[in-house]
Enzyme design. Structure first.
Site, PDB file in Angstrom:
ATOM      1  N   ALA A   1      41.402  33.157  33.022  1.00 26.67           N
ATOM      2  CA  ALA A   1      43.169  33.056  32.924  1.00 26.67           C
ATOM      3  C   ALA A   1      43.739  34.336  33.456  1.00 26.67           C
ATOM      4  CB  ALA A   1      43.435  32.794  31.399  1.00 26.67           C
TER       5      ALA A   1
ATOM      6  N   GLY B   1      49.110  33.344  34.872  1.00 28.83           N
ATOM      7  CA  GLY B   1      49.861  32.771  35.671  1.00 28.83           C
ATOM      8  C   GLY B   1      49.917  31.413  35.696  1.00 28.83           C
TER       9      GLY B   1
ATOM     10  N   ASP C   1      28.626  36.309  23.821  1.00 29.34           N
ATOM     11  CA  ASP C   1      29.438  35.412  23.368  1.00 29.34           C
ATOM     12  C   ASP C   1      28.923  33.847  22.835  1.00 29.34           C
ATOM     13  OD1 ASP C   1      31.765  34.422  21.910  1.00 29.34           O
ATOM     14  OD2 ASP C   1      32.996  35.014  23.699  1.00 29.34           O
TER      15      ASP C   1
ATOM     16  N   ASP D   1      39.505  29.207  37.762  1.00 30.26           N
ATOM     17  CA  ASP D   1      40.083  30.098  38.907  1.00 30.26           C
ATOM     18  C   ASP D   1      39.108  31.246  39.166  1.00 30.26           C
ATOM     19  OD1 ASP D   1      41.696  31.193  40.699  1.00 30.26           O
ATOM     20  OD2 ASP D   1      43.278  31.529  39.403  1.00 30.26           O
TER      21      ASP D   1
ATOM     22  N   CYS E   1      41.071  31.976  45.742  1.00 30.69           N
ATOM     23  CA  CYS E   1      41.898  32.426  46.506  1.00 30.69           C
ATOM     24  C   CYS E   1      41.298  33.032  47.828  1.00 30.69           C
ATOM     25  CB  CYS E   1      43.062  33.431  45.941  1.00 30.69           C
ATOM     26  SG  CYS E   1      42.358  34.850  45.201  1.00 30.69           S
TER      27      CYS E   1
END
Length: 437
Positions: free
Chosen positions: A249, A253, A302, A318, A371
């Protein structure tokens, strides 16, 4: 500030960027101006514009300044790069020399060697057919085979589009108002914007405009977000009442956009490995009026993900990537990227995808985005994933998001580029986990 003082500021900013080679230039610039609060808004924009112009032309400027064999292996200083950039944007050498006066707030006078190097630029254009293609188009030499494979005959036009300055895109927060309302308020506050062509929530402003001082930004009616990034959120197609995971995250955004399409109903879990980024999301979530998001810091060892296997309707990955699609905004990233980075990132992306795949419920959706412009991080990554994960298939046409424009909705995976779509470079793949039984 005088023009000479602004020039000094740009030189100092470039020095600060060079002295922090592992930090993004925008982070260095934010700190630079935070420590110099006496610099006004107009002066900040002028200083940043010259510094970013130099970063966007880094290889070409060095090629010109080292054309003389006597200087082929010499370092090129930020002051010389700024002087050369001023020449290429049309300032005569006599005018440039006068800025380097050594007077109060002005840079020290140009040396004889610097003058010789600048005089050699007379009559030259910043881009030259004599320059090797990676120099002329501002990308690393080692990246050339990757780009040829991915773009073929389109390489030059795609990379040339990546060299320009980006637009400033806003996303309207429908939790607080409509796009029409946001446009009216922007115009009242002196900003000129137009609806984006592809995103149903976007507004495009040209050039560098101080939109963060606008009341509608402070109130959370708009967020700064590239149109391409908005289309990733559109592809997710988050619905009210669903349970979503934004696995990488960052500063949230896209989480904000997902909460908006969910109308604040349902649950979003925003995860990241960076506490700083997650903590930074808190203020943005509050400003946007979002209250259906919880945050989780991922750490080594974790067990959080293992305990939540098969629990999410949709997982957005993302993924960490090369960022080649954002080079218009982050031209300094061209200088830091290595081929080893690509190899490490591809391995990390595959590992993240495999973890995320287990978190999606049967019949749910996995959306992968980067991206990046590189096929190694995009199409090839998905091709390999679908071979490893037999429970997954590309999302069928009837289940794709109606929030996307028709030309993108026709594809389960698509790429955006500055040349093709006028956005930053992005890749999106939507996949479905087959139901059991």
């Amino acid at each position: 500030m005088t023009p000479a003082a602004r020039l000094s500021g740009a030189i100092d900013l470039l020095c600060a960027i060079q002295n922090a080679p592992h930090r993004p230039a925008d982070a260095v610039a934010n700190n630079f101006f935070r420590e110099r609060r006496y610099i006004g808004g107009g002066d900040r924009r002028a200083i940043s514009t010259l510094a970013w112009d130099v970063l966007r032309a880094w290889r070409r400027l060095h090629w010109h300044l080292r054309a003389d064999l006597r200087y082929r292996h010499e370092d090129v200083s930020p002051r010389l790069l700024c002087a050369a950039m001023l020449h290429f944007v049309g300032q005569p050498l006599s005018s440039i020399q006068s800025l380097f006066s050594g007077e109060r707030y002005a840079p020290a006078p140009l040396s004889e060697r610097e003058m010789v190097m600048l005089e050699a630029l007379e009559g030259q254009d910043i881009s030259s057919e004599k320059q090797p293609l990676p120099v002329r188009l501002e990308y690393p030499d080692w990246l050339h085979p990757y780009l040829v494979e991915d773009f073929g005959d389109r390489l030059e036009e795609e990379m040339r589009a990546l060299m320009g300055a980006p637009s400033l895109d806003l996303r309207v927060n429908l939790l607080k108002g409509t796009r029409e309302e946001a446009l009216r308020r922007l115009r009242r506050e002196g900003f000129q914007g137009e609806p984006t062509a592809l995103s149903p929530w976007g507004i495009r402003l040209e050039g560098r405009q101080p939109v963060t001082v606008a009341a509608l930004f402070r109130e959370g009616l708009v967020e700064i977000q590239d149109e391409g990034s908005q289309l990733i959120a559109a592809a997710v197609d988050a619905r009210p009442g669903q349970r979503l995971l934004d696995y990488c995250a960052g500063a949230a955004g896209k989480t904000l956009a997902l909460a908006m399409t969910m109308e604040n109903k349902g649950q979003i879990v925003a995860c990241d490995v960076s506490r700083v980024r997650l903590d930074g999301a808190t203020k943005r979530l509050r400003r946007a009026g979002v209250h259906n998001v919880t945050r989780h810091l991922l750490s080594e060892g974790d067990k959080w993900a293992k305990r939540r296997e098969g629990q999410f309707d949709t997982v957005l990955v993302d993924a960490p990537c090369s960022g080649t699609g954002t080079w218009r905004r982050n031209p300094d990233a061209r200088l830091r990227l290595t081929e080893e980075d690509i190899k490490e990132l591809c391995a990390k992306q595959a590992a993240i995808l495999d973890i995320a795949a287990r978190l999606v419920r049967p019949g749910g959706k996995l959306v992968y985005a980067t991206c990046s412009l590189l096929g190694a991080e995009n199409g090839k990554q998905i091709e390999a994933f679908l071979k490893r994960q037999e429970a997954y298939t590309l999302l069928p046409a009837e289940k794709r998001s109606i929030l996307l424009p028709e030309e993108l909705r026709q594809k389960a995976l698509f790429s955006l580029t500055p040349h093709g779509f006028g956005t930053d470079g992005f890749f999106v793949a939507a996949m479905e986990k087959m139901s059991q039984g």
